[in-house]
Design an enzyme around this catalytic site. Structure first.
Site, PDB file in Angstrom:
ATOM      1  N   ASP A  35     -19.322 -22.075 -31.882  1.00 49.52           N
ATOM      2  CA  ASP A  35     -18.208 -22.541 -31.125  1.00 49.52           C
ATOM      3  C   ASP A  35     -17.881 -23.894 -31.023  1.00 49.52           C
ATOM      4  OD1 ASP A  35     -16.535 -20.723 -28.648  1.00 49.52           O
ATOM      5  OD2 ASP A  35     -16.663 -22.862 -28.415  1.00 49.52           O
ATOM      6  N   ASN A  97     -13.542 -11.294 -24.991  1.00 55.29           N
ATOM      7  CA  ASN A  97     -12.331 -11.208 -23.810  1.00 55.29           C
ATOM      8  C   ASN A  97     -11.217 -10.977 -24.567  1.00 55.29           C
ATOM      9  OD1 ASN A  97     -14.050 -12.946 -22.123  1.00 55.29           O
ATOM     10  ND2 ASN A  97     -13.941 -14.487 -23.178  1.00 55.29           N
ATOM     11  N   GLU A 105      -8.229 -16.740 -25.045  1.00 52.29           N
ATOM     12  CA  GLU A 105      -7.766 -17.958 -25.133  1.00 52.29           C
ATOM     13  C   GLU A 105      -7.007 -17.854 -26.810  1.00 52.29           C
ATOM     14  OE1 GLU A 105     -10.331 -21.325 -24.767  1.00 52.29           O
ATOM     15  OE2 GLU A 105     -10.716 -20.785 -23.021  1.00 52.29           O
ATOM     16  N   VAL A 106      -7.932 -17.326 -27.934  1.00 54.36           N
ATOM     17  CA  VAL A 106      -7.522 -17.494 -28.998  1.00 54.36           C
ATOM     18  C   VAL A 106      -7.305 -15.663 -29.346  1.00 54.36           C
ATOM     19  CG1 VAL A 106      -8.067 -17.738 -31.372  1.00 54.36           C
ATOM     20  CG2 VAL A 106      -9.063 -19.137 -29.648  1.00 54.36           C
ATOM     21  N   HIS A 110     -12.888 -11.804 -31.504  1.00 55.23           N
ATOM     22  CA  HIS A 110     -14.043 -12.674 -31.694  1.00 55.23           C
ATOM     23  C   HIS A 110     -15.087 -12.207 -30.872  1.00 55.23           C
ATOM     24  CE1 HIS A 110     -11.477 -15.181 -29.195  1.00 55.23           C
ATOM     25  NE2 HIS A 110     -12.607 -15.456 -28.469  1.00 55.23           N
ATOM     26  N   HIS A 112     -18.327 -13.467 -28.934  1.00 63.43           N
ATOM     27  CA  HIS A 112     -19.422 -14.547 -28.662  1.00 63.43           C
ATOM     28  C   HIS A 112     -20.756 -14.332 -28.574  1.00 63.43           C
ATOM     29  CE1 HIS A 112     -15.916 -17.441 -26.813  1.00 63.43           C
ATOM     30  NE2 HIS A 112     -15.601 -16.262 -26.603  1.00 63.43           N
TER      31      HIS A 112
HETATM   32  P1  AMP Z   1     -11.698 -16.965 -25.921  1.00 63.06           P
HETATM   33  O1  AMP Z   1     -11.400 -17.563 -24.310  1.00 63.06           O
HETATM   34  O2  AMP Z   1     -13.035 -15.682 -25.671  1.00 63.06           O
HETATM   35  O3  AMP Z   1     -10.550 -16.496 -26.518  1.00 63.06           O
HETATM   36  O4  AMP Z   1     -12.660 -17.961 -26.533  1.00 63.06           O
HETATM   37  C1  AMP Z   1     -11.944 -18.962 -27.571  1.00 63.06           C
HETATM   38  C2  AMP Z   1     -13.505 -19.566 -28.123  1.00 63.06           C
HETATM   39  O5  AMP Z   1     -12.763 -20.265 -29.239  1.00 63.06           O
HETATM   40  C3  AMP Z   1     -13.722 -20.802 -27.118  1.00 63.06           C
HETATM   41  O6  AMP Z   1     -15.144 -20.684 -26.675  1.00 63.06           O
HETATM   42  C4  AMP Z   1     -13.430 -22.191 -27.862  1.00 63.06           C
HETATM   43  O7  AMP Z   1     -14.255 -23.430 -27.494  1.00 63.06           O
HETATM   44  C5  AMP Z   1     -13.325 -21.608 -29.150  1.00 63.06           C
HETATM   45  N1  AMP Z   1     -12.721 -22.442 -30.259  1.00 63.06           N
HETATM   46  C6  AMP Z   1     -11.476 -22.984 -30.014  1.00 63.06           C
HETATM   47  N2  AMP Z   1     -11.109 -23.867 -31.092  1.00 63.06           N
HETATM   48  C7  AMP Z   1     -12.123 -23.850 -31.854  1.00 63.06           C
HETATM   49  C8  AMP Z   1     -12.508 -24.042 -33.210  1.00 63.06           C
HETATM   50  N3  AMP Z   1     -11.662 -24.877 -33.952  1.00 63.06           N
HETATM   51  N4  AMP Z   1     -13.614 -23.990 -33.677  1.00 63.06           N
HETATM   52  C9  AMP Z   1     -14.408 -23.198 -33.119  1.00 63.06           C
HETATM   53  N5  AMP Z   1     -14.416 -22.733 -31.890  1.00 63.06           N
HETATM   54  C10 AMP Z   1     -13.365 -22.763 -31.080  1.00 63.06           C
END
Ligand code: AMP
Length: 126
Positions: A35, A97, A105-106, A110, A112
Site C-alpha cells: 500500500d 471495504n 476508495e478504489v 482488494h 488489505h
Molecule cells: P480502500 O479505501 O479500501 O479502497 O483502500 C484503497 C487503498 O489503496 C488505500 O489504502 C490507499 O493507500 C491505497 N492506494 C491508493 N493508490 C495506491 C497506489 N498507487 N499504490 C498502492 N496503494 C495505493
C-alpha cells in the site's frame, strides 16, 4: 450482479502497467503489492487481475481458479510477512471495504493485509 467496473481506477492502471507498484507477489490471477500509504509496518494489498469491484462481486462471478489463486496468494503473503500465527507470527488483520458505507476508495476488489503491530479494536464505535 449489477456491478459496473470502471477500468480507469488506479488498480486497473497498475494491472495494465501504466503506473508503478511495489509488487510483493504475482501469480496467474492475482497481484499483491505494498500500500502506498501504509497503516501498519506491513500493509499489503491483494487484488485479483480480473475486473471485479468488490468482495461480493468477486465471490459471485470469479472462476474457481481465480478464487483459489487469490486465497492461496493471501496465505503466501501472511507467510512472507511473518504474520501468520500458524507460522509462529504475531497475527494480522484482513480488511476489505465495499461501497459508500464501507468507505471504499478504489473500486477494484482488494484485501488489505495489515501486520507488524497491535491493530486495536476491529471498529471504532461512533
Ligand atoms: P480502500 O479505501 O479500501 O479502497 O483502500 C484503497 C487503498 O489503496 C488505500 O489504502 C490507499 O493507500 C491505497 N492506494 C491508493 N493508490 C495506491 C497506489 N498507487 N499504490 C498502492 N496503494 C495505493
Amino acid at each position: 450482479m449489477a456491478y459496473t467496473y470502471d477500468d480507469q481506477n488506479i488498480f486497473a492502471k497498475i494491472l495494465r502497467g501504466e503506473i508503478p507498484n511495489d509488487t510483493v507477489l504475482e501469480t496467474e490471477h492475482t497481484l499483491a503489492f505494498r500500500d502506498i500509504a501504509p497503516k501498519a509496518p506491513e500493509h499489503v494489498l491483494v487484488i485479483p487481475k480480473g475486473a471485479y469491484v468488490a468482495l461480493d462481486h468477486f465471490c459471485a462471478e470469479a472462476s474457481d481458479a481465480e478464487i483459489v489463486d487469490f486465497h492461496r496468494t493471501v496465505a503466501e503473503i501472511c507467510k512472507m510477512t511473518g504474520a501468520s500465527p500458524g507460522e509462529g507470527g504475531e497475527g494480522y488483520r484482513g480488511i476489505t471495504n465495499a461501497g459508500e458505507n464501507g468507505v471504499q476508495e478504489v473500486p477494484h476488489y482488494h484485501l488489505h493485509i495489515l501486520a507488524g503491530r497491535p491493530l486495536g479494536p476491529m471498529l471504532l464505535m461512533r
